[in-house]
Design a protein around this motif. Structure first.
Motif, PDB file in Angstrom:
ATOM      1  N   TRP A  76       5.434   1.532  14.436  1.00 48.36           N
ATOM      2  CA  TRP A  76       4.503   1.417  13.320  1.00 48.36           C
ATOM      3  C   TRP A  76       5.117   0.562  12.211  1.00 48.36           C
ATOM      4  O   TRP A  76       6.309   0.667  11.921  1.00 48.36           O
ATOM      5  CB  TRP A  76       4.134   2.791  12.756  1.00 48.36           C
ATOM      6  N   ILE A  77       4.289  -0.282  11.619  1.00 46.53           N
ATOM      7  CA  ILE A  77       4.738  -1.125  10.512  1.00 46.53           C
ATOM      8  C   ILE A  77       3.739  -0.987   9.371  1.00 46.53           C
ATOM      9  O   ILE A  77       2.524  -0.996   9.598  1.00 46.53           O
ATOM     10  CB  ILE A  77       4.813  -2.615  10.913  1.00 46.53           C
ATOM     11  N   GLN A  78       4.266  -0.864   8.163  1.00 42.99           N
ATOM     12  CA  GLN A  78       3.406  -0.848   6.981  1.00 42.99           C
ATOM     13  C   GLN A  78       3.874  -1.923   6.009  1.00 42.99           C
ATOM     14  O   GLN A  78       5.050  -1.992   5.658  1.00 42.99           O
ATOM     15  CB  GLN A  78       3.423   0.517   6.282  1.00 42.99           C
ATOM     16  N   LEU A  79       2.933  -2.778   5.590  1.00 45.55           N
ATOM     17  CA  LEU A  79       3.216  -3.818   4.604  1.00 45.55           C
ATOM     18  C   LEU A  79       2.490  -3.471   3.315  1.00 45.55           C
ATOM     19  O   LEU A  79       1.263  -3.281   3.310  1.00 45.55           O
ATOM     20  CB  LEU A  79       2.741  -5.185   5.098  1.00 45.55           C
ATOM     21  N   ASP A  80       3.226  -3.357   2.217  1.00 43.65           N
ATOM     22  CA  ASP A  80       2.636  -3.144   0.893  1.00 43.65           C
ATOM     23  C   ASP A  80       2.512  -4.502   0.210  1.00 43.65           C
ATOM     24  O   ASP A  80       3.510  -5.214   0.027  1.00 43.65           O
ATOM     25  CB  ASP A  80       3.502  -2.211   0.047  1.00 43.65           C
ATOM     26  N   LEU A  81       1.274  -4.854  -0.160  1.00 44.04           N
ATOM     27  CA  LEU A  81       0.981  -6.189  -0.663  1.00 44.04           C
ATOM     28  C   LEU A  81       0.339  -6.149  -2.038  1.00 44.04           C
ATOM     29  O   LEU A  81      -0.267  -5.148  -2.435  1.00 44.04           O
ATOM     30  CB  LEU A  81       0.032  -6.923   0.302  1.00 44.04           C
ATOM     31  N   ASN A  82       0.446  -7.272  -2.738  1.00 43.63           N
ATOM     32  CA  ASN A  82      -0.304  -7.504  -3.973  1.00 43.63           C
ATOM     33  C   ASN A  82      -1.150  -8.757  -3.754  1.00 43.63           C
ATOM     34  O   ASN A  82      -0.610  -9.846  -3.558  1.00 43.63           O
ATOM     35  CB  ASN A  82       0.650  -7.702  -5.152  1.00 43.63           C
ATOM     36  N   ARG A  83      -2.461  -8.576  -3.768  1.00 40.66           N
ATOM     37  CA  ARG A  83      -3.372  -9.698  -3.544  1.00 40.66           C
ATOM     38  C   ARG A  83      -4.300  -9.847  -4.748  1.00 40.66           C
ATOM     39  O   ARG A  83      -5.131  -8.986  -5.010  1.00 40.66           O
ATOM     40  CB  ARG A  83      -4.196  -9.483  -2.270  1.00 40.66           C
ATOM     41  N   HIS A  84      -4.120 -10.927  -5.479  1.00 38.92           N
ATOM     42  CA  HIS A  84      -4.939 -11.197  -6.667  1.00 38.92           C
ATOM     43  C   HIS A  84      -4.924 -10.016  -7.648  1.00 38.92           C
ATOM     44  O   HIS A  84      -5.948  -9.644  -8.231  1.00 38.92           O
ATOM     45  CB  HIS A  84      -6.384 -11.515  -6.286  1.00 38.92           C
ATOM     46  N   GLY A  85      -3.741  -9.428  -7.803  1.00 39.05           N
ATOM     47  CA  GLY A  85      -3.598  -8.332  -8.752  1.00 39.05           C
ATOM     48  C   GLY A  85      -3.981  -6.969  -8.205  1.00 39.05           C
ATOM     49  O   GLY A  85      -3.893  -5.965  -8.924  1.00 39.05           O
ATOM     50  N   ARG A  86      -4.391  -6.878  -6.948  1.00 38.99           N
ATOM     51  CA  ARG A  86      -4.797  -5.604  -6.348  1.00 38.99           C
ATOM     52  C   ARG A  86      -3.796  -5.207  -5.270  1.00 38.99           C
ATOM     53  O   ARG A  86      -3.520  -5.976  -4.357  1.00 38.99           O
ATOM     54  CB  ARG A  86      -6.196  -5.747  -5.722  1.00 38.99           C
TER      55      ARG A  86
END
Length: 463
Positions: free
Chosen positions: A445-455
């Motif tokens: 399992w892989i989890q990526l925490d992202l910031n996209r356009h401030g969200r």
């Protein structure tokens, strides 16, 4: 370029205000019209036939595909199949040796380009410089010499009300000329989703196929490159837009210098137009210019003494009223020179020289493409710096690690170029090496925490 004298046109349209309009006095005056102008300018406008070959994956699968008995029947069934797309547009010859300008949306993705001149000569062509944001592309015709061509006019001298002709190949019916006037200048907000649009507006009819064609003045000089229309029906409603010739001139200069991509000076700055309310709050008599809302620490404007709250009204003496106009003026100024910026602060105007530079690649972006030893091969990440911010359109405050190419696996899972990568499997990432190390030792399992356009968002993958 020969400049035909439009005698009849001058008699009819250039009379003093107090004089009465008179009818043409001879058959020659009646017959002249725009004919001499078109005869001189039209040979420099070409038709462009572009072919694009795309690989399309077959979506439907048969339950019998893996059965040995049916193997021959389904051989190659789900493999990518080529799909050929053809596009038709126009272009303008700018030099005797075959430099042609057109729109990026006509030729930018083409695998094969064929250019046909007004006298039916045909040439193979290749794109030597293209830019999707500006929707311009410069072509080089193979084995071309002695071609008719148009001169570029200083588009900053164009005025509303001037006569103009649009020449192109609308709907593929053949070279067509339409007439009108310049109906607006400095039109912005019409871009292809990137905010770089800055156009001359004309009511000369422009239709599909006119893209990349010429907008010329009554001297036969190129004012702009026809690029789009404003229409609900898809046909011309008398509102067309052309990319100004001054930007075309900078494209040609960079193409001839061997540039592989169009380089525009970096402002490292965010701003907004000054409206009536904002003007009142800033103590301005009239709304004008663009107010600076944010500056990157490495911005040449910040280093020249600009700060948030300053109002920029002119670049090299030309009016600026929006971020799009600012981008255009800096693009026209070109790299390596100093531009004179007019700043309004506290009611005082000051002219300040600012260097026109590319976004610095410092600290080094250190891009890393993940390989087969990791859980998401093909994913490419880079360290955020001014160059990455400019290329991906990130906020000026962005930092850390960003996705520059999601690759096939992460892309299918929803990852996009421009996503800021905050953490992988709960571990914060500060460098591209961190991303590689974590994904090289991940489990199922892989989890990526992202910031996209401030969200902020989290995406999970199961291997």
């Amino acid at each position: 370029m020969i400049r035909p004298a439009l005698t009849a046109l001058a008699i009819i349209l250039a009379l003093p205000a107090a004089a009465e309009t008179r009818v043409p006095q001879s058959q020659a005056e009646i017959a002249l019209g725009f004919a001499p102008l078109v005869k001189e300018a039209a040979p420099a406008v070409v038709n462009i036939y572009a072919k694009v070959v795309r690989q399309v994956q077959q979506r439907r699968r048969s339950p019998f595909m893996n059965d040995p008995f049916f193997d021959d029947f389904f051989r190659g069934f789900a493999e990518p199949q080529p799909r050929v797309e053809n596009s038709l547009g126009s272009g303008v010859i700018l030099s005797a040796d075959g430099i042609v300008v057109s729109n990026y949306h006509v030729v930018g993705s083409a695998t094969e380009i064929r250019v046909v001149t007004a006298d039916r000569r045909e040439y193979n062509a290749r794109v030597i410089l293209g830019d999707k944001a500006s929707d311009l592309a410069i072509l080089q015709l193979e084995e071309a010499e002695g071609l008719p061509h148009l001169d570029l006019r200083n588009s900053d001298e164009v005025q509303v009300g001037e006569l103009a002709l649009a020449i192109g190949n609308p709907f593929g019916v053949g070279q067509t000329v339409s007439s009108g006037i310049i109906s607006g200048l400095a039109r912005t907000g019409m871009g292809a989703g990137d905010g770089f649009g800055y156009y001359i507006q004309t009511d000369a009819p422009i239709n599909p196929g006119n893209s990349g064609g010429a907008l010329i003045d009554v001297n036969g000089d190129l004012i702009g490159i026809n690029t789009r229309i404003l229409s609900r029906s898809g046909g011309s409603n008398g509102i067309g837009f052309a990319i100004p010739a001054n930007l075309v001139k900078e494209f040609v200069a960079q193409a001839r210098s061997g540039a592989e991509e169009f380089q525009r000076p970096w402002a490292g700055m965010a701003g907004q137009p000054v409206d009536a309310d904002l003007a009142a709050s800033l103590g301005m008599d009239l709304p004008e210019g663009m107010v600076v809302s944010d500056l990157h620490a490495e911005s040449p404007f910040a280093k020249a003494g600009f700060r948030a709250g300053d109002v920029i009204t002119h670049v090299d003496g030309e009016v600026v009223n929006s971020p799009s106009e600012m981008v255009f003026r800096m693009s026209v100024a070109g790299l390596g020179d100093m531009s004179v910026i007019t700043r309004l602060r506290g009611g005082e105007r000051e002219e300040i020289e600012v260097p026109m530079i590319v976004a610095p690649d410092q600290p080094p972006a250190n891009p890393v493409q993940l390989d087969e030893k990791t859980a998401l091969p093909g994913l490419t990440v880079a360290r955020v710096n001014p160059q990455v911010i400019a290329r991906l359109g990130l906020p000026l405050s962005a930092e850390g690690v960003v996705v520059t190419d999601p690759g096939p696996y992460a892309g299918r899972g929803g990852v996009q170029a421009g996503d800021q990568l905050l953490a992988v499997n709960g571990q914060a990432v500060a460098s591209t090496d961190d991303v590689y190390a974590i994904l090289a030792g991940s489990g199922r399992w892989i989890q990526l925490d992202l910031n996209r356009h401030g969200r902020r968002m989290a995406l999970r993958f199961r291997l």
